[in-house]
Design a protein around this motif. Structure first.
Motif, PDB file in Angstrom:
ATOM      1  N   THR A  17       4.880  22.992   1.479  1.00  0.00           N
ATOM      2  CA  THR A  17       4.755  24.421   1.765  1.00  0.00           C
ATOM      3  C   THR A  17       5.099  24.760   3.207  1.00  0.00           C
ATOM      4  O   THR A  17       5.156  25.929   3.552  1.00  0.00           O
ATOM      5  CB  THR A  17       3.320  24.926   1.477  1.00  0.00           C
ATOM      6  OG1 THR A  17       2.399  24.167   2.240  1.00  0.00           O
ATOM      7  CG2 THR A  17       2.997  24.829   0.001  1.00  0.00           C
ATOM      8  N   ILE A  48      -1.598  26.946   4.277  1.00  0.00           N
ATOM      9  CA  ILE A  48      -1.179  27.530   3.003  1.00  0.00           C
ATOM     10  C   ILE A  48      -1.071  26.408   1.988  1.00  0.00           C
ATOM     11  O   ILE A  48      -0.587  25.323   2.310  1.00  0.00           O
ATOM     12  CB  ILE A  48       0.193  28.228   3.130  1.00  0.00           C
ATOM     13  CG1 ILE A  48       0.166  29.296   4.209  1.00  0.00           C
ATOM     14  CG2 ILE A  48       0.621  28.832   1.788  1.00  0.00           C
ATOM     15  CD1 ILE A  48       1.532  29.874   4.533  1.00  0.00           C
ATOM     16  N   THR A  49      -1.506  26.668   0.765  1.00  0.00           N
ATOM     17  CA  THR A  49      -1.321  25.699  -0.311  1.00  0.00           C
ATOM     18  C   THR A  49      -0.719  26.381  -1.529  1.00  0.00           C
ATOM     19  O   THR A  49      -0.738  27.607  -1.641  1.00  0.00           O
ATOM     20  CB  THR A  49      -2.645  25.000  -0.691  1.00  0.00           C
ATOM     21  OG1 THR A  49      -2.347  23.832  -1.463  1.00  0.00           O
ATOM     22  CG2 THR A  49      -3.562  25.915  -1.471  1.00  0.00           C
ATOM     23  N   TYR A  50      -0.193  25.554  -2.408  1.00  0.00           N
ATOM     24  CA  TYR A  50       0.428  26.005  -3.649  1.00  0.00           C
ATOM     25  C   TYR A  50      -0.528  25.740  -4.798  1.00  0.00           C
ATOM     26  O   TYR A  50      -1.087  24.654  -4.904  1.00  0.00           O
ATOM     27  CB  TYR A  50       1.729  25.231  -3.858  1.00  0.00           C
ATOM     28  CG  TYR A  50       2.404  25.484  -5.178  1.00  0.00           C
ATOM     29  CD1 TYR A  50       3.204  26.599  -5.364  1.00  0.00           C
ATOM     30  CD2 TYR A  50       2.257  24.597  -6.233  1.00  0.00           C
ATOM     31  CE1 TYR A  50       3.834  26.833  -6.571  1.00  0.00           C
ATOM     32  CE2 TYR A  50       2.890  24.814  -7.446  1.00  0.00           C
ATOM     33  CZ  TYR A  50       3.666  25.927  -7.608  1.00  0.00           C
ATOM     34  OH  TYR A  50       4.294  26.161  -8.798  1.00  0.00           O
ATOM     35  N   GLY A  57       4.438  30.153  -9.470  1.00  0.00           N
ATOM     36  CA  GLY A  57       3.652  29.706  -8.323  1.00  0.00           C
ATOM     37  C   GLY A  57       2.734  30.773  -7.754  1.00  0.00           C
ATOM     38  O   GLY A  57       2.982  31.969  -7.862  1.00  0.00           O
ATOM     39  N   TYR A  59       0.457  31.191  -4.066  1.00  0.00           N
ATOM     40  CA  TYR A  59       0.159  30.622  -2.756  1.00  0.00           C
ATOM     41  C   TYR A  59      -1.162  31.168  -2.252  1.00  0.00           C
ATOM     42  O   TYR A  59      -1.486  32.331  -2.462  1.00  0.00           O
ATOM     43  CB  TYR A  59       1.288  30.950  -1.775  1.00  0.00           C
ATOM     44  CG  TYR A  59       2.581  30.280  -2.173  1.00  0.00           C
ATOM     45  CD1 TYR A  59       2.832  28.961  -1.815  1.00  0.00           C
ATOM     46  CD2 TYR A  59       3.523  30.949  -2.940  1.00  0.00           C
ATOM     47  CE1 TYR A  59       4.005  28.332  -2.194  1.00  0.00           C
ATOM     48  CE2 TYR A  59       4.692  30.333  -3.330  1.00  0.00           C
ATOM     49  CZ  TYR A  59       4.928  29.025  -2.950  1.00  0.00           C
ATOM     50  OH  TYR A  59       6.085  28.401  -3.342  1.00  0.00           O
ATOM     51  N   SER A  78       2.251  35.711  -4.497  1.00  0.00           N
ATOM     52  CA  SER A  78       3.232  35.003  -5.319  1.00  0.00           C
ATOM     53  C   SER A  78       4.383  34.467  -4.479  1.00  0.00           C
ATOM     54  O   SER A  78       5.189  33.674  -4.966  1.00  0.00           O
ATOM     55  CB  SER A  78       3.764  35.921  -6.424  1.00  0.00           C
ATOM     56  OG  SER A  78       4.383  37.058  -5.844  1.00  0.00           O
ATOM     57  N   ARG A  79       4.457  34.891  -3.225  1.00  0.00           N
ATOM     58  CA  ARG A  79       5.475  34.387  -2.298  1.00  0.00           C
ATOM     59  C   ARG A  79       4.790  33.964  -1.007  1.00  0.00           C
ATOM     60  O   ARG A  79       3.750  34.487  -0.639  1.00  0.00           O
ATOM     61  CB  ARG A  79       6.512  35.472  -2.020  1.00  0.00           C
ATOM     62  CG  ARG A  79       7.318  35.801  -3.282  1.00  0.00           C
ATOM     63  CD  ARG A  79       8.377  36.871  -3.066  1.00  0.00           C
ATOM     64  NE  ARG A  79       9.183  36.638  -1.889  1.00  0.00           N
ATOM     65  CZ  ARG A  79       9.391  37.568  -0.951  1.00  0.00           C
ATOM     66  NH1 ARG A  79       8.846  38.758  -1.049  1.00  0.00           N
ATOM     67  NH2 ARG A  79      10.153  37.305   0.082  1.00  0.00           N
ATOM     68  N   MET A  80       5.419  33.027  -0.326  1.00  0.00           N
ATOM     69  CA  MET A  80       4.851  32.496   0.907  1.00  0.00           C
ATOM     70  C   MET A  80       5.464  33.244   2.088  1.00  0.00           C
ATOM     71  O   MET A  80       6.413  32.784   2.709  1.00  0.00           O
ATOM     72  CB  MET A  80       5.158  30.991   0.975  1.00  0.00           C
ATOM     73  CG  MET A  80       4.299  30.250   1.923  1.00  0.00           C
ATOM     74  SD  MET A  80       4.443  28.464   1.780  1.00  0.00           S
ATOM     75  CE  MET A  80       6.170  28.184   1.749  1.00  0.00           C
ATOM     76  N   TRP A 146      -8.264  21.733   1.031  1.00  0.00           N
ATOM     77  CA  TRP A 146      -7.394  21.914  -0.141  1.00  0.00           C
ATOM     78  C   TRP A 146      -7.667  20.840  -1.189  1.00  0.00           C
ATOM     79  O   TRP A 146      -7.726  21.130  -2.384  1.00  0.00           O
ATOM     80  CB  TRP A 146      -5.927  21.873   0.248  1.00  0.00           C
ATOM     81  CG  TRP A 146      -5.444  22.996   1.087  1.00  0.00           C
ATOM     82  CD1 TRP A 146      -4.594  22.904   2.154  1.00  0.00           C
ATOM     83  CD2 TRP A 146      -5.720  24.394   0.965  1.00  0.00           C
ATOM     84  NE1 TRP A 146      -4.361  24.142   2.697  1.00  0.00           N
ATOM     85  CE2 TRP A 146      -5.040  25.076   1.981  1.00  0.00           C
ATOM     86  CE3 TRP A 146      -6.513  25.142   0.089  1.00  0.00           C
ATOM     87  CZ2 TRP A 146      -5.099  26.452   2.133  1.00  0.00           C
ATOM     88  CZ3 TRP A 146      -6.583  26.519   0.244  1.00  0.00           C
ATOM     89  CH2 TRP A 146      -5.879  27.154   1.257  1.00  0.00           C
TER      90      TRP A 146
END
Length: 166
Positions: A17, A48-50, A57, A59, A78-80, A146
């Motif tokens: 990420t 940040i993690t997925y 995806g 985030y 939904s977007r980083m 995480w």
């Protein structure tokens, strides 16, 4: 454990990420892996993690207080994007109101290096700190958070059905 139907959960595939291949400026590592040297609201770390879902995806950006290891702010998207980390920091700041000089540590991702995020850190009086290049251990507190979060919340299938469920 086997007799009781208990089994180890296998780790899912790693999803990168951090996009640190950018032309934005980065700062030095002021934290220097001193994760236990701080009191409440003296040092925060962000990451940040997925989170996998069948819809696509998701985030999650977090802000953790290193003095208490408590999650003080977070944001889903939904977007980083840079707005993901800006919203997480805004929530953390509104919840905690740290004093000037609180250290904020993160990786070198473009979201954290963005002008918008850096301006927000300055506005709130944070001292910025970033991982050294290719040193994920520099943000071990966030990585540990995480790992625990995913181990305890992901379904057995390692994937949520919907983003809202996640």
């Amino acid at each position: 454990m086997r007799d009781n139907g208990l089994y180890h959960r296998y780790h899912r595939k790693y999803v990168k990420t951090t996009g640190s291949e950018h032309q934005l400026s980065c700062v030095g590592n002021l934290l220097d892996r001193r994760f236990n040297d701080f009191g409440i609201n003296e040092a925060w770390c962000g990451d940040i993690t997925y989170i996998p879902t069948k819809e696509g995806g998701l985030y999650l950006a977090s802000v953790i207080d290193l003095g208490t290891r408590r999650l003080v702010g977070y944001s889903f998207g939904s977007r980083m994007t840079q707005s993901l980390v800006v919203e997480a920091l805004q929530k953390a700041y509104d919840n905690e109101l740290p004093e000037q000089g609180c250290l904020f540590h993160s990786d070198r991702g473009s979201q954290y290096c963005s002008q918008t995020f850096q301006a927000m850190l300055q506005e709130y009086g944070f001292c910025c700190s970033m991982n050294r290049r290719a040193q994920c251990w520099d943000n071990a507190a966030a990585e540990s958070f995480w790992a625990t979060l995913k181990r305890e919340t992901l379904p057995v299938t390692q994937c949520f059905n919907f983003r809202a469920e996640a």
